[in-house]
Design an enzyme around this catalytic site. Structure first.
Site, PDB file in Angstrom:
ATOM      1  NE  ARG A  21      -3.629  -2.516   0.234  1.00 54.10           N
ATOM      2  CZ  ARG A  21      -3.445  -3.816   0.078  1.00 54.10           C
ATOM      3  NH1 ARG A  21      -2.259  -4.297  -0.288  1.00 54.10           N
ATOM      4  NH2 ARG A  21      -4.429  -4.668   0.296  1.00 54.10           N
ATOM      5  CB  ALA A  48       3.534  10.374  24.242  1.00 56.12           C
ATOM      6  CD  GLU A 142      20.542  20.818  29.788  1.00 56.21           C
ATOM      7  OE1 GLU A 142      19.625  20.458  30.557  1.00 56.21           O
ATOM      8  OE2 GLU A 142      21.709  20.987  30.155  1.00 56.21           O
ATOM      9  CB  CYS A 183      16.639  30.239  12.900  1.00 54.71           C
ATOM     10  SG  CYS A 183      18.182  29.967  12.046  1.00 54.71           S
ATOM     11  CB  CYS A 196       3.508  15.323  30.166  1.00 57.88           C
ATOM     12  SG  CYS A 196       3.738  15.748  28.436  1.00 57.88           S
ATOM     13  CB  CYS A 252      21.352  31.488  13.456  1.00 57.00           C
ATOM     14  SG  CYS A 252      21.093  30.023  14.475  1.00 57.00           S
ATOM     15  CB  CYS A 255      22.240  27.244  11.225  1.00 57.43           C
ATOM     16  SG  CYS A 255      21.079  28.585  10.971  1.00 57.43           S
TER      17      CYS A 255
HETATM   18 ZN   LIG Z   1      19.884  28.797  12.930  1.00 58.67          ZN
END
Ligand SMILES: [Zn+2]
Length: 347
Positions: A21, A48, A142, A183, A196, A252, A255
């Protein structure tokens, strides 16, 4: 037998039928299915989100699945953590191990690699080695920043997801191409966050977020286009929103500047053993409203508050949180457990 180019049918007996499928779905096809069979994916956290992701990816035929989790199955997990059953909770099996046992019955043709460990800057290179995609199923910022640093540094795609209460959000991060977690969230949320434990969580909220993460995972693995949109869903108010792909921040820290503070451990909150059976978390940058935190924890155990600290009895632990975010967790000498208790109750 008629000769033709290598296909899924040739790779594994019966797999053409098993995945028929999915193969028939134009977006995947035989070529996509073969890519899934050759893929190596990590699911970080097996609560979960992670248990849904792991089962969905196993059923979809992802060839190698590494499942990381440091916790044990508890009865209160069963309401939303699909992979586990009552006997797992009775035996207090590590979630990664229980998951691997169950997945072996779901799909015996794939390799599942359970890892019982807390992902840290010190072990991330070992624990995620060779993985081409990471699914986030953690419960704290973290660890997500750590994954983000690792993924951006190595150009590994990852899929962020989080859910609490009836609400969740999801974002695919194509490292180096689309906005990274920093970012979008340059700093972690401050103060106590709903968790939770304190706000509860619906299995429908975690499942819908995990399903979106899995769909993005299949697109990434098969080379299909991915719309890196931030999706938020509240299953109780029936509100669903999508924000156009967040722009990359040209400045950033992660990145753009490649300043991987989480990966080198320099941003990690120091933790130390404190007394014979206690661990101290030396957080000092996270002002906490003690009255508010006490109110949230009060239904879970006896709490006492003064102007300096809030103390909650959360058997087998006693959690004391100070106004600057510092905390002492009594009832353990395991630093990973202490981190986990902090993430569960303070956020
Ligand atoms: Zn970034």
């Amino acid at each position: 037998m008629r000769r033709k180019a290598a296909t899924v049918k040739d790779m594994e007996p019966n797999s053409a039928d098993r995945y028929s499928r999915q193969i028939r779905f134009a977006g995947i096809g035989e070529a996509g299915q073969a890519k899934l069979a050759g893929a190596h994916v990590a699911v970080v956290g097996c609560g979960a989100l992670g248990s849904f992701q792991a089962e969905a990816l196993a059923r979809a035929g992802v060839g190698r699945l590494r499942i990381l989790d440091r916790d044990y199955v508890e009865l209160s997990n069963l309401q939303r953590q699909w992979l586990f059953d009552e006997s797992d909770a009775e035996q207090a099996l590590p979630k990664a191990v229980a998951a691997a046992r169950r997945l072996a019955r779901v799909n015996s043709t794939i390799a599942v690699e359970p890892v019982v460990a807390d992902l840290t800057a010190a072990n991330i290179d070992d624990l995620l080695e060779g993985v081409e995609l990471i699914l986030d199923a953690t419960d704290n910022f973290e660890t997500r920043y750590l994954i983000n640093d690792y993924a951006v540094r190595g150009g590994v795609p990852w899929v962020y997801g989080a859910a609490v209460g009836s609400y969740g959000l999801e974002l695919a991060i194509l490292s180096g191409k689309t906005a990274c977690l920093k970012c979008v969230y340059p700093t972690p949320p401050s103060g106590p966050q709903p968790t939770c434990e304190t706000a509860g969580v619906l299995g429908s909220a975690t499942s819908i977020i995990a399903a979106l993460q899995v769909a993005d995972a299949l697109k990434i693995l098969t080379g299909a286009p991915v719309q890196a949109r931030l999706t938020t869903i509240d299953v109780w108010t029936s509100q669903m929103r999508q924000i156009a792909a967040p722009a990359r921040d040209p400045d950033c820290a992660c990145c753009a500047r490649h300043d991987f503070v989480h990966l080198d451990g320099s941003d990690r909150t120091p933790i130390s053993l404190c007394g014979r059976n206690a661990v101290q978390i030396h957080e000092r940058r996270r002002p906490v409203d003690l009255v508010e935190l006490g109110r949230r924890l009060q239904p879970l155990g006896e709490t006492r508050i003064n102007e300096f600290a809030m103390r909650a009895q959360l058997p087998p632990y006693e959690l004391t949180v100070f106004a600057d975010g510092r905390a002492i967790i009594k009832g353990t000498t395991d630093i990973g457990v202490a981190r986990s208790v902090y993430a569960r109750y303070v956020g």
